[in-house]
Every structure is written in structure tokens, then in C-alpha cells.
Design a protein around this motif. Structure first.
Motif, PDB file in Angstrom:
ATOM      1  N   LEU A 120       0.928  -1.173   0.002  1.00 33.64           N
ATOM      2  CA  LEU A 120      -0.020  -0.022  -0.022  1.00 33.64           C
ATOM      3  C   LEU A 120       1.014   1.280  -0.052  1.00 33.64           C
ATOM      4  N   GLY A 121       2.228   1.167   0.290  1.00 31.48           N
ATOM      5  CA  GLY A 121       3.078   2.211   0.270  1.00 31.48           C
ATOM      6  C   GLY A 121       4.272   1.812   1.251  1.00 31.48           C
ATOM      7  N   ALA A 122       4.867   2.720   1.576  1.00 24.76           N
ATOM      8  CA  ALA A 122       6.137   2.326   2.477  1.00 24.76           C
ATOM      9  C   ALA A 122       6.534   3.912   3.501  1.00 24.76           C
ATOM     10  N   ILE A 123       7.234   3.473   4.478  1.00 25.17           N
ATOM     11  CA  ILE A 123       7.609   4.333   5.549  1.00 25.17           C
ATOM     12  C   ILE A 123       9.019   4.527   5.804  1.00 25.17           C
ATOM     13  N   GLU A 124       9.642   5.517   5.389  1.00 20.38           N
ATOM     14  CA  GLU A 124      11.020   5.660   5.559  1.00 20.38           C
ATOM     15  C   GLU A 124      11.312   6.464   6.991  1.00 20.38           C
ATOM     16  N   VAL A 125      12.385   6.033   7.607  1.00 22.05           N
ATOM     17  CA  VAL A 125      12.833   6.618   8.841  1.00 22.05           C
ATOM     18  C   VAL A 125      14.356   7.003   8.646  1.00 22.05           C
ATOM     19  N   PHE A 126      14.864   8.283   8.626  1.00 22.66           N
ATOM     20  CA  PHE A 126      16.239   8.669   8.482  1.00 22.66           C
ATOM     21  C   PHE A 126      16.489   9.591   9.505  1.00 22.66           C
ATOM     22  N   ARG A 127      17.998   9.499   9.667  1.00 24.12           N
ATOM     23  CA  ARG A 127      18.652  10.445  10.428  1.00 24.12           C
ATOM     24  C   ARG A 127      19.866  10.990  10.026  1.00 24.12           C
ATOM     25  N   ASP A 128      20.174  12.181  10.235  1.00 24.47           N
ATOM     26  CA  ASP A 128      21.384  12.997   9.919  1.00 24.47           C
ATOM     27  C   ASP A 128      22.664  12.337  10.504  1.00 24.47           C
ATOM     28  N   ILE A 129      23.474  11.933   9.703  1.00 26.50           N
ATOM     29  CA  ILE A 129      24.824  11.233  10.310  1.00 26.50           C
ATOM     30  C   ILE A 129      25.912  12.321  10.037  1.00 26.50           C
ATOM     31  N   SER A 130      25.698  13.587   9.789  1.00 26.83           N
ATOM     32  CA  SER A 130      26.897  14.463   9.687  1.00 26.83           C
ATOM     33  C   SER A 130      28.035  14.306  10.613  1.00 26.83           C
ATOM     34  N   GLU A 131      27.487  14.408  11.955  1.00 25.06           N
ATOM     35  CA  GLU A 131      28.743  14.395  12.985  1.00 25.06           C
ATOM     36  C   GLU A 131      29.462  12.798  12.938  1.00 25.06           C
ATOM     37  N   GLU A 132      28.919  11.800  12.869  1.00 21.39           N
ATOM     38  CA  GLU A 132      29.314  10.499  12.826  1.00 21.39           C
ATOM     39  C   GLU A 132      30.292  10.770  11.894  1.00 21.39           C
ATOM     40  N   ILE A 133      30.178  11.242  10.624  1.00 21.75           N
ATOM     41  CA  ILE A 133      31.177  10.949   9.269  1.00 21.75           C
ATOM     42  C   ILE A 133      32.231  11.797   9.828  1.00 21.75           C
ATOM     43  N   GLN A 134      32.098  13.031  10.412  1.00 20.81           N
ATOM     44  CA  GLN A 134      33.046  14.059  10.929  1.00 20.81           C
ATOM     45  C   GLN A 134      33.930  13.258  12.007  1.00 20.81           C
ATOM     46  N   LEU A 135      33.523  12.674  12.900  1.00 12.96           N
ATOM     47  CA  LEU A 135      34.181  11.959  13.887  1.00 12.96           C
ATOM     48  C   LEU A 135      34.905  10.852  13.189  1.00 12.96           C
ATOM     49  N   GLU A 136      34.282   9.974  12.203  1.00 17.86           N
ATOM     50  CA  GLU A 136      35.082   8.879  11.554  1.00 17.86           C
ATOM     51  C   GLU A 136      36.268   9.360  10.831  1.00 17.86           C
ATOM     52  N   ASN A 137      36.223  10.656  10.178  1.00 20.63           N
ATOM     53  CA  ASN A 137      37.111  11.172   9.474  1.00 20.63           C
ATOM     54  C   ASN A 137      38.232  11.586  10.335  1.00 20.63           C
ATOM     55  N   ALA A 138      37.835  12.400  11.449  1.00 19.41           N
ATOM     56  CA  ALA A 138      38.821  12.598  12.376  1.00 19.41           C
ATOM     57  C   ALA A 138      39.643  11.698  13.016  1.00 19.41           C
ATOM     58  N   LYS A 139      38.900  10.631  13.167  1.00 13.78           N
ATOM     59  CA  LYS A 139      39.704   9.491  13.932  1.00 13.78           C
ATOM     60  C   LYS A 139      40.667   8.909  12.718  1.00 13.78           C
ATOM     61  N   ASP A 140      40.093   8.622  11.609  1.00 16.36           N
ATOM     62  CA  ASP A 140      41.164   8.194  10.521  1.00 16.36           C
ATOM     63  C   ASP A 140      42.230   9.168  10.309  1.00 16.36           C
ATOM     64  N   GLU A 141      42.069  10.309  10.442  1.00 15.62           N
ATOM     65  CA  GLU A 141      43.189  11.431  10.199  1.00 15.62           C
ATOM     66  C   GLU A 141      44.288  11.114  11.379  1.00 15.62           C
ATOM     67  N   PHE A 142      43.724  10.925  12.718  1.00 19.45           N
ATOM     68  CA  PHE A 142      44.424  11.032  13.597  1.00 19.45           C
ATOM     69  C   PHE A 142      45.255   9.826  13.610  1.00 19.45           C
ATOM     70  N   ILE A 143      44.667   8.617  13.470  1.00 20.13           N
ATOM     71  CA  ILE A 143      45.440   7.456  13.258  1.00 20.13           C
ATOM     72  C   ILE A 143      46.568   7.592  12.217  1.00 20.13           C
ATOM     73  N   ALA A 144      46.282   8.268  11.134  1.00 22.21           N
ATOM     74  CA  ALA A 144      47.450   8.192  10.039  1.00 22.21           C
ATOM     75  C   ALA A 144      48.450   9.118  10.489  1.00 22.21           C
ATOM     76  N   ILE A 145      48.155  10.125  11.359  1.00 22.82           N
ATOM     77  CA  ILE A 145      49.285  10.948  11.887  1.00 22.82           C
ATOM     78  C   ILE A 145      50.152  10.475  12.860  1.00 22.82           C
ATOM     79  N   ALA A 146      49.165   9.727  13.690  1.00 23.37           N
ATOM     80  CA  ALA A 146      49.948   9.000  14.769  1.00 23.37           C
ATOM     81  C   ALA A 146      50.856   7.830  14.285  1.00 23.37           C
ATOM     82  N   SER A 147      50.561   7.044  13.075  1.00 26.53           N
ATOM     83  CA  SER A 147      51.226   6.123  12.365  1.00 26.53           C
ATOM     84  C   SER A 147      52.451   6.517  11.983  1.00 26.53           C
ATOM     85  N   HIS A 148      52.407   7.873  11.318  1.00 23.29           N
ATOM     86  CA  HIS A 148      53.762   8.431  10.877  1.00 23.29           C
ATOM     87  C   HIS A 148      54.690   9.143  11.768  1.00 23.29           C
ATOM     88  N   GLN A 149      54.044   9.432  13.315  1.00 19.84           N
ATOM     89  CA  GLN A 149      54.787  10.026  14.185  1.00 19.84           C
ATOM     90  C   GLN A 149      55.330   8.723  15.006  1.00 19.84           C
TER      91      GLN A 149
END
Length: 212
Positions: A120-149
Motif C-alpha cells: 500500500l506504500g512505504a514508511i522511511e525513517v532517516f537520520r542525519d549522520i554528519s557528526e558521525e562522519i566527521q568523527l570517523e574522518n577525524a579518527k582516521d586522520e588521527f590514526i594516520a598522523i599517529a602512525s607517521h609519528q
């Protein structure tokens, strides 16, 4: 057979409206043709639309979906199509275009509304994950810098100790200086490792505060 009074129907509608409006994430209901029947305030705020911009419009053309690289996802590959083809809930991460043409990353679950096995139709539930992506990118950047150091002091420690062990440096005072340098760089390594452990503890919520 018990009869449902009109007052009870109105009450059911009120309860349904309240429940739908109180969902803490964006929620959209479409009919079997993909036209938008209902949308809550969270979805409107997230995407920058008003109800008059949305209601009755065709969902795929109103909510433009893109992949991570900015490519528009074809209608046949969108979750709103998959859910009707497969007849089961679909979970995806993608990007929606806001009314102002900016992008917002969302995690969504869309489920079919079925009656006697017919959609008969569909229901969609969604959420903004901007902050999660920013944290994930920051973590990846930190690990890359720490690995170099970590790599830099490790290389120095190996070179200096190797030169001493292989007899390349025979002067006693120079050997002591090189061992001291290796020792100092090893301490740098340990400090970086401790910082990495603190990050891991923070992510596992095992850090305790010590207010001073």
C-alpha cells in the motif's frame, strides 16, 4: 460484531498523528505510487522544506539521492524501489539534496506497508549522520598522523642501535650518545601509544573523569 464509533476513529487518528510527529528522526510515508502522503517536522527541518513543498510530490524526484561521490542514484537502485521489489525493510547510507542544494548524509530504514501481502506504500525513517562522519574522518586522520609519528622515532631507534651493534660506531662516548638518542625516541613512541590507548578508552566509554 462491535462497531467503531466515529469518536473512536477520531481518537485513533489523533493518537496516530501524535505518534508519527513524535518520532525523533525524519519520517516520510509514501503511497504505492511513491507520492508523499505524510512527513514529520524532523524530516522537513533536516532537508529544509515545508509541507507545501513536499506533500503529494513524487518521492524520488523530490528527495534527490546521491552516493558518496555526488553521483545521483538511479531510481531503480534506490531503497524506495528495492523495498517494493523485495517486500522487506531496506537499510542504506546515502546523501540527500536539501532544498538549498547542499548535501546531507543520512542513514535510513525504509519498510513496506502491506495489506494481505499487497503493498500500500512505504514508511522511511532517516537520520542525519554528519557528526558521525566527521568523527570517523577525524579518527582516521588521527590514526594516520599517529602512525607517521610512530614510524619516525622507530626508524631512528633501529638505525642508531643497529650502528652500535654492528660496530659502525666504536667510540664509547658516541655510542652512549646514540643509545641515549634511541632511548629518548623510544619514550616518544610510548607517549604516542599512550595517547592511542586514551582514544580507545574514550571510544569504549571506559574513561573516568578526574575534576581538579
Amino acid at each position: 460484531m462491535a462497531q467503531i464509533k466515529p469518536s473512536n476513529l477520531r481518537l485513533d487518528n489523533v493518537i496516530s498523528d501524535v505518534l508519527f510527529s513524535s518520532i525523533g528522526e525524519g519520517a516520510v510515508i509514501t503511497n504505492e505510487m511513491g507520492n508523499i502522503l505524510r512527513i514529520n517536522s524532523v524530516a522537513l527541518e533536516t532537508l529544509g522544506y515545508s509541507e507545501k513543498d513536499i506533500l503529494g510530490k513524487w518521492f524520488p524526484s523530490t528527495f534527490v539521492a546521491e552516493d558518496e561521490d555526488g553521483n545521483i542514484i538511479p531510481n531503480m537502485e534506490r531503497p524506495s524501489t528495492e523495498v517494493f521489489m523485495e517486500g522487506r525493510p531496506v537499510f542504506k547510507k546515502l546523501y540527500y539534496r536539501r532544498k538549498d542544494n547542499t548535501r546531507v548524509p543520512v542513514a535510513l530504514t525504509i519498510s513496506p506497508i502491506l495489506l494481505d501481502g499487497k503493498p500500500l506504500g512505504a514508511i522511511e525513517v532517516f537520520r542525519d549522520i554528519s557528526e558521525e562522519i566527521q568523527l570517523e574522518n577525524a579518527k582516521d586522520e588521527f590514526i594516520a598522523i599517529a602512525s607517521h609519528q610512530l614510524r619516525t622515532p622507530a626508524t631512528i631507534v633501529k638505525q642508531y642501535l643497529g650502528m652500535v651493534l654492528e660496530g659502525i660506531v666504536t667510540d664509547h662516548d658516541k655510542q652512549i650518545d646514540m643509545i641515549q638518542t634511541a632511548y629518548d625516541h623510544n619514550n616518544i613512541q610510548l607517549e604516542i601509544v599512550n595517547e592511542l590507548l586514551q582514544v580507545a578508552q574514550a571510544e569504549s566509554n571506559s574513561v573516568t573523569s578526574n575534576i581538579e
